[in-house]
Design an enzyme around this catalytic site. Structure first.
Site, PDB file in Angstrom:
ATOM      1  N   ASP A 199     -34.841   9.404 -98.729  1.00 34.03           N
ATOM      2  CA  ASP A 199     -33.755   8.712 -98.038  1.00 34.03           C
ATOM      3  C   ASP A 199     -32.653   8.387 -99.026  1.00 34.03           C
ATOM      4  O   ASP A 199     -31.469   8.487 -98.726  1.00 34.03           O
ATOM      5  CB  ASP A 199     -34.259   7.391 -97.451  1.00 34.03           C
ATOM      6  CG  ASP A 199     -34.950   7.607 -96.123  1.00 34.03           C
ATOM      7  OD1 ASP A 199     -34.945   8.759 -95.649  1.00 34.03           O
ATOM      8  OD2 ASP A 199     -35.499   6.631 -95.584  1.00 34.03           O
ATOM      9  N   GLU A 217     -31.785   9.860-101.793  1.00 37.11           N
ATOM     10  CA  GLU A 217     -30.966  11.017-102.176  1.00 37.11           C
ATOM     11  C   GLU A 217     -30.025  11.407-101.046  1.00 37.11           C
ATOM     12  O   GLU A 217     -28.866  11.742-101.261  1.00 37.11           O
ATOM     13  CB  GLU A 217     -31.873  12.206-102.468  1.00 37.11           C
ATOM     14  CG  GLU A 217     -32.409  12.220-103.870  1.00 37.11           C
ATOM     15  CD  GLU A 217     -33.177  13.488-104.119  1.00 37.11           C
ATOM     16  OE1 GLU A 217     -32.818  14.223-105.028  1.00 37.11           O
ATOM     17  OE2 GLU A 217     -34.134  13.724-103.358  1.00 37.11           O
ATOM     18  N   TYR A 218     -30.582  11.385 -99.841  1.00 41.53           N
ATOM     19  CA  TYR A 218     -29.786  11.757 -98.682  1.00 41.53           C
ATOM     20  C   TYR A 218     -28.614  10.790 -98.522  1.00 41.53           C
ATOM     21  O   TYR A 218     -27.470  11.196 -98.345  1.00 41.53           O
ATOM     22  CB  TYR A 218     -30.688  11.733 -97.447  1.00 41.53           C
ATOM     23  CG  TYR A 218     -29.965  12.010 -96.154  1.00 41.53           C
ATOM     24  CD1 TYR A 218     -29.709  13.307 -95.755  1.00 41.53           C
ATOM     25  CD2 TYR A 218     -29.530  10.960 -95.343  1.00 41.53           C
ATOM     26  CE1 TYR A 218     -29.040  13.571 -94.574  1.00 41.53           C
ATOM     27  CE2 TYR A 218     -28.859  11.219 -94.168  1.00 41.53           C
ATOM     28  CZ  TYR A 218     -28.616  12.520 -93.781  1.00 41.53           C
ATOM     29  OH  TYR A 218     -27.931  12.764 -92.606  1.00 41.53           O
ATOM     30  N   ASP A 219     -28.927   9.508 -98.624  1.00 39.68           N
ATOM     31  CA  ASP A 219     -27.878   8.506 -98.496  1.00 39.68           C
ATOM     32  C   ASP A 219     -26.828   8.691 -99.577  1.00 39.68           C
ATOM     33  O   ASP A 219     -25.645   8.479 -99.348  1.00 39.68           O
ATOM     34  CB  ASP A 219     -28.474   7.096 -98.580  1.00 39.68           C
ATOM     35  CG  ASP A 219     -29.257   6.755 -97.322  1.00 39.68           C
ATOM     36  OD1 ASP A 219     -29.022   7.423 -96.299  1.00 39.68           O
ATOM     37  OD2 ASP A 219     -30.091   5.840 -97.359  1.00 39.68           O
ATOM     38  N   LYS A 250     -32.958  -7.840 -99.962  1.00 41.14           N
ATOM     39  CA  LYS A 250     -33.289  -6.919 -98.871  1.00 41.14           C
ATOM     40  C   LYS A 250     -34.804  -6.808 -98.794  1.00 41.14           C
ATOM     41  O   LYS A 250     -35.442  -6.140 -99.613  1.00 41.14           O
ATOM     42  CB  LYS A 250     -32.661  -5.553 -99.117  1.00 41.14           C
ATOM     43  CG  LYS A 250     -32.847  -4.606 -97.961  1.00 41.14           C
ATOM     44  CD  LYS A 250     -31.980  -3.382 -98.150  1.00 41.14           C
ATOM     45  CE  LYS A 250     -32.026  -2.440 -96.973  1.00 41.14           C
ATOM     46  NZ  LYS A 250     -33.333  -1.944 -96.626  1.00 41.14           N
ATOM     47  N   GLU A 270     -36.417 -10.061 -90.605  1.00 47.60           N
ATOM     48  CA  GLU A 270     -37.397  -9.120 -91.115  1.00 47.60           C
ATOM     49  C   GLU A 270     -38.773  -9.783 -91.105  1.00 47.60           C
ATOM     50  O   GLU A 270     -38.915 -10.895 -91.599  1.00 47.60           O
ATOM     51  CB  GLU A 270     -36.979  -8.794 -92.556  1.00 47.60           C
ATOM     52  CG  GLU A 270     -37.417  -7.482 -93.054  1.00 47.60           C
ATOM     53  CD  GLU A 270     -36.527  -6.333 -92.593  1.00 47.60           C
ATOM     54  OE1 GLU A 270     -35.539  -6.550 -91.844  1.00 47.60           O
ATOM     55  OE2 GLU A 270     -36.849  -5.205 -92.974  1.00 47.60           O
ATOM     56  N   LYS A 298     -22.821  -8.989 -97.819  1.00 50.58           N
ATOM     57  CA  LYS A 298     -22.109  -9.084 -96.531  1.00 50.58           C
ATOM     58  C   LYS A 298     -20.816  -9.857 -96.716  1.00 50.58           C
ATOM     59  O   LYS A 298     -20.835 -10.931 -97.342  1.00 50.58           O
ATOM     60  CB  LYS A 298     -22.951  -9.833 -95.493  1.00 50.58           C
ATOM     61  CG  LYS A 298     -24.221  -9.133 -95.107  1.00 50.58           C
ATOM     62  CD  LYS A 298     -25.023  -9.962 -94.107  1.00 50.58           C
ATOM     63  CE  LYS A 298     -26.363  -9.303 -93.860  1.00 50.58           C
ATOM     64  NZ  LYS A 298     -27.328 -10.201 -93.222  1.00 50.58           N
ATOM     65  N   LYS A 357     -29.359  -0.763-103.663  1.00 48.28           N
ATOM     66  CA  LYS A 357     -30.788  -0.468-103.779  1.00 48.28           C
ATOM     67  C   LYS A 357     -31.292  -0.558-105.218  1.00 48.28           C
ATOM     68  O   LYS A 357     -30.554  -0.286-106.162  1.00 48.28           O
ATOM     69  CB  LYS A 357     -31.057   0.953-103.264  1.00 48.28           C
ATOM     70  CG  LYS A 357     -30.820   1.141-101.786  1.00 48.28           C
ATOM     71  CD  LYS A 357     -31.787   0.332-100.984  1.00 48.28           C
ATOM     72  CE  LYS A 357     -32.141   0.898 -99.646  1.00 48.28           C
ATOM     73  NZ  LYS A 357     -32.658   2.170 -99.462  1.00 48.28           N
ATOM     74  N   CYS A 367     -43.756  35.930 -95.034  1.00 43.24           N
ATOM     75  CA  CYS A 367     -44.184  34.708 -94.353  1.00 43.24           C
ATOM     76  C   CYS A 367     -45.703  34.574 -94.497  1.00 43.24           C
ATOM     77  O   CYS A 367     -46.435  35.512 -94.168  1.00 43.24           O
ATOM     78  CB  CYS A 367     -43.800  34.775 -92.880  1.00 43.24           C
ATOM     79  SG  CYS A 367     -44.518  33.441 -91.906  1.00 43.24           S
ATOM     80  N   CYS A 407     -47.247  34.986 -90.581  1.00 46.25           N
ATOM     81  CA  CYS A 407     -47.241  36.215 -89.787  1.00 46.25           C
ATOM     82  C   CYS A 407     -47.047  37.457 -90.647  1.00 46.25           C
ATOM     83  O   CYS A 407     -47.085  38.568 -90.133  1.00 46.25           O
ATOM     84  CB  CYS A 407     -46.170  36.135 -88.700  1.00 46.25           C
ATOM     85  SG  CYS A 407     -44.494  36.194 -89.331  1.00 46.25           S
TER      86      CYS A 407
END
Ligand code: IVH
Length: 695
Positions: A46, A48-50, A130, A187, A303, A327, A421, A424
């Site tokens: 997450d 890395e994606y973020d 957090k 939370e 915030k 983070k 593959c 198959c």
């Protein structure tokens, strides 16, 4: 994947660099979206994606003109689990954007200033730990707790009222001056100590062992039997509100004080900061204490303190502009790769996976790590039997960070990516510009067929209870179900008798399965589109398509017509914002295949497909209109103007055409204003515009 690029601060990018990086980011993010939403096999964490999205947003914010037609689209959460009653949140529960470095936080701050046109003023920010738990929303009416829900997909969650009532820290009644309605959000978590105790007790009983405090909290809260929840030591912190009627606060800080007065637990490490330096100092202090805190945290949430500023800042699809999560880094461990396997995805993507000697990474036992693709294996020179450092962050599959070369066996050989593959035996291909090898077996490859069916029945698609991955595999092997429509004809085809011959299928479970299937005979257009598992078409794209075409028939006809590249249908498809040519190609390619049309028609025969319901914008004075802003705006930035207009259901365009309904012109407006006058499009000033939308 992004490490090498993230080194150049966005501020220093030239326009040319930015353009090429945006292109690369769009491709990468689309790839990860496909891996996540279509193949259910994310290949990055997450975090890395973020980071990729964050970088993309940052570059676009600096070079708005370079924003691509296929710029990464919205990300959506997960849909509620089965078994619980679903509860609609009064106000959606959204997520937070992430910051990973001081730079990112500085950028967050600067963006807010730019958006609000407040370059000099102090912007106070609350800093809240957090908590790595499970978010909930509890609705109080006239001070009494009436219903509580998990976050779910943000719009609706699971009814956990009875379970929330078992948490002693959360009041059933709030006394004193209370609003008519308020959804209190926070939370639920379990302390590290209680988690360890629970696992010891579970082990003795032979019960489920939880991987970490977060999973333990989640497993305990999402219990259909609240008596079990009551036995588990759950705690909570509260930090936000959703729906509220009859009370207002000026600042987040004031709100937190009210929560405290009402008897809600608020995090004692929450601070109010006046500058970026203060925020970063708090972040570091909390980081130093992280290991000794009684509960897990994974970051610091910042915030904007003033609620009026929060309102103006608003949201960007999935997260508020006025908050971000800074983070802390992920957790690492050393282990050995026992083998490298290849997994075949629904669209034929071959994903290499490292099988590991099980190792504990920050409380979670890990035995698989993704290797992403061939290039990643080559770049890191990862081989079977290597000792490696792995990293885990969040819930996605862990990944290999690096090889410990000193521990490499002497007879080690570089890994050869298979050219066939593994399922198959068909030839694998890797097209120009793509990172993934793909099986060319198509409809002949049974691994792909099974993966497609799993996707079809999965939570975010048809969500058929009782049709989990194991059953699909078994039913496929026994030829009970080979294509999606077969699910809905199974009963007619003597499915009851066939199932009753199988082990573990008592009459009751057969009844339940067919009831679950029947329940899904009515489906929304967007879910259906997503369920088909067309390459590159994730939930967000499915929604865009449903929005654009409205009904199943209209969509089907248009996709078939779009095969002709000169057709209006092709042009219309490409003009949908966020649908690029490559996605359009995949859609058209899907419909060009006769077999796919047959499957789809057989399926449609069994279903009632609901038309897309457009959000209600009829009440807004600019709902459904196309608006163009030009010249200098004085009361708000261009970004704010655009966001506000979109939230009122308008489409904001960059240029004036016959389709434009309204031009808002500020001082210095030039060619667009002339164009509007020439075309007879209505032109108003910023002040007139504000009057129009506000009243
Ligand atoms: S505010 C619109 N504050 O983090 C703002 N979230 O990554 C919504 N979280 O879904 C969230 N501590 O579950 C907020 N002090 C805090 C938080 C917090 C933990 C969680 C929450 C949210 C997730 C987003």
């Amino acid at each position: 994947m992004s490490a090498e690029k993230r080194d150049i601060p966005v501020e220093e990018l030239t326009e040319k660099q930015a353009k090429s990086e945006l292109k690369i980011l769009a491709t990468k993010i689309a790839f990860h979206d496909a891996a996540y939403y279509q193949d259910d096999a994310p290949t990055v964490t997450d975090a890395e994606y973020d980071a990729l999205r964050q970088r993309n947003d940052a570059i676009e914010a600096r070079f708005p003109k370079l924003k691509r037609a296929d710029s990464p689209s919205k990300k959506v959460g997960s849909t509620p689990a089965r078994g619980f009653t679903k509860i609609q949140h009064g106000v959606p529960m959204l997520s937070l954007d992430n910051a990973f470095s001081d730079w990112d936080v500085q950028y967050f701050e600067e963006r807010i200033r730019a958006f609000l046109k407040l370059p000099e003023e102090n912007i106070d920010v609350t800093c809240e730990p957090k908590i790595d738990g499970l978010s909930f929303s509890a609705r109080y009416e006239n001070g009494r707790l009436v219903v509580a829900a998990t976050r779910g997909d943000g719009a609706e969650g699971e009814d956990i009222t009875a379970n929330i009532r078992t948490i002693k820290e959360l009041p059933d009644f709030i006394m004193g001056d209370v609003p008519k309605v308020i959804e209190i959000r926070g939370e639920v978590y379990m302390t590290k100590q209680d988690f360890a105790k629970l696992n010891t007790a579970q082990e003795k009983k032979g019960g489920k062992i939880f991987a970490n405090p977060r999973n333990a909290a989640s497993g305990s809260l999402r219990q259909l039997d609240p008596n079990i929840t009551a036995e588990r030591p759950l705690k909570a912190f509260t930090y936000a509100w959703g729906d509220v009627k009859g009370m207002e606060w000026k600042t987040q800080w004031d709100f937190l004080q009210t929560l405290k007065e009402w008897g809600f637990p608020i995090n004692p490490r929450t601070k109010l900061c006046k500058s970026l330096e203060e925020m970063l100092t708090e972040y570091r202090k909390l980081g130093e204490d992280r290991a000794s805190l009684p509960y897990d945290i994974d970051g610091m949430v910042y915030k904007v303190n003033r609620i009026d500023l929060q309102r103006r800042l608003g949201f960007v699809s999935r997260a508020p502009r006025w908050a971000t999560a800074h983070k802390y880094s992920a957790e690492k461990a050393e282990t050995q790769i026992t083998a490298i396997d290849i997994q075949v995805g629904r669209t034929g993507t071959l994903t290499p996976v490292a099988r590991l000697k099980p190792v504990n990474v920050g409380g979670v036992v890990v035995s698989n790590a993704t290797l992403h693709n061939e290039d990643e294996i080559i770049r890191k020179d990862i081989r079977e039997h290597d000792t490696v450092i792995i990293q885990r962050a969040g819930d996605v599959i862990p990944q290999v960070l690096e090889v410990v070369l000193a521990k490499r066996p002497k007879d080690s050989k570089p890994y050869k990516f298979p050219k066939k593959c593994p399922d198959c035996g068909s030839q694998a291909v890797r097209e120009d510009g793509e990172v993934a090898w793909r099986c060319t077996g198509g409809l002949f490859c049974t691994a792909q067929a099974v993966e497609r069916l799993k996707h079809f029945a999965s939570r975010n698609a048809f969500d058929i209870e009782g049709m989990g991955e194991k059953n699909i595999e078994a039913f496929f092997t026994d030829k009970l179900i080979e294509s999606p429509a077969d699910l809905f004809t199974l009963e007619k085809r003597g499915g009851r008798a066939k199932l009753s011959e199988r082990e573990g299928w008592a009459e009751k479970s057969i009844d339940n399965l067919f009831a679950a299937i029947d329940q899904r005979r009515t489906i929304s257009l967007e879910r259906l589109i997503y369920a088909l598992g067309i390459r590159q078409v994730g939930q967000a794209t499915a929604r865009l398509l449903a929005h654009a075409y409205g009904s199943f028939d209209a969509w089907r006809v248009a996709m078939i017509a779009a095969k002709d590249r000169e057709s209006d249908a092709w042009k219309e498809l490409n003009s949908i914002e966020q649908i690029g040519e490559s996605m359009a190609d995949d859609l058209v390619g899907f419909f060009a295949e006769k077999h796919n049309r047959k499957i789809l028609d057989a399926l449609a025969e069994e279903l009632t497909i609901e038309d897309f319901v457009r959000p209600d914008t009829a009440v807004s004075p600019i709902g459904g209109k196309t608006v163009v802003f030009t010249g200098t705006l004085e009361a708000m930035s261009r970004g704010e103007a655009k966001a506000k207009a979109q939230s009122l259901g308008a489409k904001v365009a960059g240029s004036v055409s016959k389709k434009t309904d309204l031009v808002v012109a500020g001082p210095g407006a030039g060619s667009k204003l002339k164009e509007a006058e020439a075309l007879g499009v209505k032109v108003i000033t910023e002040a007139e515009y504000l009057k129009l939308i506000n009243g």
